[in-house]
Design a protein around this motif. Structure first.
Motif, PDB file in Angstrom:
ATOM      1  N   ALA A  56      15.019  -4.040  -7.353  1.00  0.00           N
ATOM      2  CA  ALA A  56      15.826  -2.196  -7.167  1.00  0.00           C
ATOM      3  C   ALA A  56      15.846  -1.881  -5.920  1.00  0.00           C
ATOM      4  CB  ALA A  56      15.584  -0.944  -8.248  1.00  0.00           C
ATOM      5  N   LYS A  57      15.043  -1.872  -4.828  1.00  0.00           N
ATOM      6  CA  LYS A  57      15.198  -2.191  -3.221  1.00  0.00           C
ATOM      7  C   LYS A  57      15.643  -3.135  -2.375  1.00  0.00           C
ATOM      8  CE  LYS A  57      11.619  -0.181  -0.559  1.00  0.00           C
ATOM      9  NZ  LYS A  57      12.064   1.342  -0.144  1.00  0.00           N
ATOM     10  N   GLY A  58      16.062  -4.214  -3.589  1.00  0.00           N
ATOM     11  CA  GLY A  58      16.474  -5.675  -2.540  1.00  0.00           C
ATOM     12  C   GLY A  58      15.450  -5.795  -1.619  1.00  0.00           C
ATOM     13  N   ARG A  59      14.205  -6.078  -1.800  1.00  0.00           N
ATOM     14  CA  ARG A  59      13.641  -6.282  -0.909  1.00  0.00           C
ATOM     15  C   ARG A  59      13.542  -7.981  -1.077  1.00  0.00           C
ATOM     16  NH1 ARG A  59       8.256  -2.107   1.544  1.00  0.00           N
ATOM     17  NH2 ARG A  59       9.203  -0.819   2.193  1.00  0.00           N
ATOM     18  N   PRO A  60      13.099  -8.415   0.275  1.00  0.00           N
ATOM     19  CA  PRO A  60      13.370  -9.771   0.330  1.00  0.00           C
ATOM     20  C   PRO A  60      11.858 -10.477   0.562  1.00  0.00           C
ATOM     21  CG  PRO A  60      14.449  -8.979   2.774  1.00  0.00           C
ATOM     22  CD  PRO A  60      14.535  -8.254   1.537  1.00  0.00           C
ATOM     23  N   PRO A 144       7.191   3.495  -3.500  1.00  0.00           N
ATOM     24  CA  PRO A 144       7.601   3.788  -1.417  1.00  0.00           C
ATOM     25  C   PRO A 144       9.152   4.351  -1.434  1.00  0.00           C
ATOM     26  CG  PRO A 144       8.247   1.269  -2.680  1.00  0.00           C
ATOM     27  CD  PRO A 144       7.590   2.557  -3.880  1.00  0.00           C
ATOM     28  N   SER A 145       9.987   4.422  -0.134  1.00  0.00           N
ATOM     29  CA  SER A 145      10.695   5.383   0.086  1.00  0.00           C
ATOM     30  C   SER A 145      11.977   4.801  -0.796  1.00  0.00           C
ATOM     31  CB  SER A 145      11.286   4.906   1.487  1.00  0.00           C
ATOM     32  OG  SER A 145      11.258   3.367   1.959  1.00  0.00           O
ATOM     33  N   ALA A 146      12.088   5.197  -1.412  1.00  0.00           N
ATOM     34  CA  ALA A 146      13.875   5.190  -2.365  1.00  0.00           C
ATOM     35  C   ALA A 146      14.688   5.005  -2.243  1.00  0.00           C
ATOM     36  CB  ALA A 146      14.107   7.115  -3.007  1.00  0.00           C
ATOM     37  N   ASN A 147      15.053   3.884  -1.116  1.00  0.00           N
ATOM     38  CA  ASN A 147      16.091   3.982   0.053  1.00  0.00           C
ATOM     39  C   ASN A 147      15.906   1.898  -0.804  1.00  0.00           C
ATOM     40  OD1 ASN A 147      13.995   3.285   2.034  1.00  0.00           O
ATOM     41  ND2 ASN A 147      14.831   2.433   2.619  1.00  0.00           N
ATOM     42  N   ARG A 148      17.221   1.396  -0.180  1.00  0.00           N
ATOM     43  CA  ARG A 148      17.952  -0.093  -0.381  1.00  0.00           C
ATOM     44  C   ARG A 148      17.042  -0.550   0.373  1.00  0.00           C
ATOM     45  NH1 ARG A 148      19.602  -3.600  -3.538  1.00  0.00           N
ATOM     46  NH2 ARG A 148      21.317  -4.231  -2.368  1.00  0.00           N
ATOM     47  N   VAL A 152      17.929   3.697   5.657  1.00  0.00           N
ATOM     48  CA  VAL A 152      16.832   4.957   6.484  1.00  0.00           C
ATOM     49  C   VAL A 152      16.352   5.414   5.197  1.00  0.00           C
ATOM     50  CG1 VAL A 152      17.683   5.088   8.506  1.00  0.00           C
ATOM     51  CG2 VAL A 152      18.850   6.671   6.667  1.00  0.00           C
ATOM     52  N   SER A 153      14.776   6.298   4.774  1.00  0.00           N
ATOM     53  CA  SER A 153      13.847   6.517   4.544  1.00  0.00           C
ATOM     54  C   SER A 153      14.878   8.245   3.796  1.00  0.00           C
ATOM     55  CB  SER A 153      12.622   6.941   4.440  1.00  0.00           C
ATOM     56  OG  SER A 153      12.163   5.884   4.682  1.00  0.00           O
ATOM     57  N   PRO A 154      15.410   8.421   2.377  1.00  0.00           N
ATOM     58  CA  PRO A 154      15.516   9.296   2.105  1.00  0.00           C
ATOM     59  C   PRO A 154      15.029  10.574   1.930  1.00  0.00           C
ATOM     60  CG  PRO A 154      15.399   8.414  -0.541  1.00  0.00           C
ATOM     61  CD  PRO A 154      14.542   7.412   1.190  1.00  0.00           C
ATOM     62  N   VAL A 181       9.360  12.889   7.608  1.00  0.00           N
ATOM     63  CA  VAL A 181       9.046  11.413   8.498  1.00  0.00           C
ATOM     64  C   VAL A 181       7.834  10.960   6.866  1.00  0.00           C
ATOM     65  CG1 VAL A 181       8.874  11.926  10.600  1.00  0.00           C
ATOM     66  CG2 VAL A 181       6.922  12.296   9.860  1.00  0.00           C
ATOM     67  N   GLU A 182       6.808   9.716   7.730  1.00  0.00           N
ATOM     68  CA  GLU A 182       6.383   9.059   6.279  1.00  0.00           C
ATOM     69  C   GLU A 182       5.176   9.584   6.807  1.00  0.00           C
ATOM     70  OE1 GLU A 182       9.029   6.917   7.522  1.00  0.00           O
ATOM     71  OE2 GLU A 182       9.751   5.750   5.359  1.00  0.00           O
ATOM     72  N   SER A 183       4.163   9.108   5.726  1.00  0.00           N
ATOM     73  CA  SER A 183       2.595   9.798   5.740  1.00  0.00           C
ATOM     74  C   SER A 183       1.913   8.665   7.272  1.00  0.00           C
ATOM     75  CB  SER A 183       2.077   9.598   4.609  1.00  0.00           C
ATOM     76  OG  SER A 183       2.179   7.879   3.634  1.00  0.00           O
ATOM     77  N   VAL A 222       3.820  -2.993  11.392  1.00  0.00           N
ATOM     78  CA  VAL A 222       2.910  -2.452  10.206  1.00  0.00           C
ATOM     79  C   VAL A 222       3.454  -2.689   8.578  1.00  0.00           C
ATOM     80  CG1 VAL A 222       2.196  -1.009   8.326  1.00  0.00           C
ATOM     81  CG2 VAL A 222       0.698  -1.098  10.765  1.00  0.00           C
ATOM     82  N   GLU A 223       4.889  -1.933   8.475  1.00  0.00           N
ATOM     83  CA  GLU A 223       6.130  -1.977   7.316  1.00  0.00           C
ATOM     84  C   GLU A 223       6.271  -3.501   7.628  1.00  0.00           C
ATOM     85  OE1 GLU A 223       8.233  -0.582   4.543  1.00  0.00           O
ATOM     86  OE2 GLU A 223       7.931   0.422   6.720  1.00  0.00           O
ATOM     87  N   ASP A 224       6.091  -4.485   8.697  1.00  0.00           N
ATOM     88  CA  ASP A 224       6.167  -5.869   8.255  1.00  0.00           C
ATOM     89  C   ASP A 224       5.422  -6.711   7.677  1.00  0.00           C
ATOM     90  OD1 ASP A 224       9.421  -6.081   8.994  1.00  0.00           O
ATOM     91  OD2 ASP A 224       8.646  -5.984  11.129  1.00  0.00           O
TER      92      ASP A 224
HETATM   93 MG    MG Z   1      10.531   2.687   3.566  1.00  0.00          MG
END
Ligand code: MG
Ligand code: AMP
Length: 328
Positions: A56-60, A144-148, A152-154, A181-183, A222-224
């Motif tokens: 759903a997030k379309g993460r590669p 995780p954040s509810a965005n594609r 940007v994070s919603p 902002v994120e945790s 860290v995200e990657d």
């Molecule tokens: Mg995120």
């Protein structure tokens, strides 16, 4: 391809919250507010639900997700706490602090959710809607954040609908999120290390610990790539050699299969596991890390991997397989 679904948007009233918990139990996806941003939740113990979340997030790529639980006792069923972790949990939970810790024995979280790592990120959110959902569901929820991917994070339900409408089952509209902002992510594996700045300031954490946080390897997002000192691996990698796009099996090899067909010499494989005999990428993603681990433990010379399609979740699966096959 994600099967289009009708996305409902409901206020956090009792009936809607009961429905959300039911959707989690059935392996569906619900977006809900936390004090940081809106999270896209799935049952952390259900590998196929986690696969649907990535789709759903379309993460590669698969990166490890944060498991949300209702309190410190629930967190201790997932992860092992050292003294620093216990101190930080006591001081900042519930709240926007995520701890990366060694997985507990018998941790019920799906391998896909932790991307095959031996560590797990856990958090106890403070937001009343998140707390109520966790209590009703009664188990860990990855969110995780509810965005594609790449967006940007919603911070509002309308943002979530614009991004994920038609791809998820339900959005609980609890108004705008407070922190935005994120945790903050701190690893307590060896010396406590800051992996990502966020809602809890570094200075507050250092005051409670009585010493400075060490740095995660600078320059690496860290995200990657969740790269950090000590025991923190960047990604799961089998010890056994991995051979991709295998059209045949050689003596001494194990076979990681996909789909109903075999390849030349299939019957000679020392051990065969199929990611999905019916060729379903959701099922394949859910099985990916556990099958790799099982074949890695089989004492073979090489793991031969059949080709997988590149579309949809196939992109993320192939990304992980490529990393597993990279020379070390
Ligand atoms: Mg995120
Ligand atoms: P998000 O849920 O979108 O806030 O992102 C989760 C973050 O936690 C990502 O930056 C991940 O790389 C990080 N993370 C989750 N699990 C681990 C882990 N086991 N080790 C290191 N980082 C992690």
């Amino acid at each position: 391809m994600t099967v289009p679904v009708v996305t409902q948007m409901l206020k956090p009233e009792a009936a809607a919250m009961a429905q959300a918990a039911r959707i989690f139990s059935l392996g569906g996806l619900v977006a809900f507010p936390t004090e940081t941003v809106y999270g896209l939740g799935a049952d952390a113990g259900n590998g196929e639900a986690v696969a649907r979340l990535y789709e759903a997030k379309g993460r590669p790529a698969f990166n490890p997700l944060i498991a949300h639980v209702s309190d410190g006792a629930a967190a201790r069923k997932l992860a092992r706490f050292n003294a620093d972790a216990a101190t930080l949990a006591e001081a900042f939970w519930p709240g926007p602090l995520t701890l990366v810790l060694p997985k507990a024995d018998g941790c019920p979280v799906a391998e896909l959710a932790t991307a095959g790592l031996d560590t797990i990120a856990v958090r106890v959110p403070r937001h009343a809607v998140a707390q109520d959902l966790l209590a009703r569901f009664g188990g860990p929820i990855v969110a995780p954040s509810a965005n594609r991917s790449g967006h940007v994070s919603p911070t509002t339900a309308a943002h979530v609908l614009a991004d994920l409408g038609g791809r998820i089952d339900l959005i609980i509209d609890g108004g705008a999120t407070a922190v935005g902002v994120e945790s903050t992510i701190v690893a307590c594996i060896c010396e406590p290390a800051l992996l990502r700045p966020g809602g809890v300031p570094r200075a507050a954490i250092e005051r409670v610990l009585g010493r400075a946080l060490t740095e995660a390897t600078p320059g690496i997002a860290v995200e990657d790539a969740p790269l950090a000192p000590g025991m923190l691996a960047s990604h799961y990698a089998p010890r056994t050699r991995v051979r991709l796009d295998a059209r045949s099996v050689a003596p001494g090899e194990a076979l990681l299969a996909f789909g109903p067909q075999g390849v030349a010499g299939s019957e000679k494989a020392l051990k065969t596991l199929n990611l999905s005999a019916r060729g379903d990428l959701i099922e394949a993603a859910a099985n990916l890390f556990s099958h790799l681990r099982a074949l890695d433990a089989a004492g073979v010379t090489c793991i031969a991997v059949m080709p997988l399609p590149h579309e949809g979740l196939g992109e993320a699966i192939n990304d992980r397989l490529r990393r597993a096959a990279a020379p070390r």
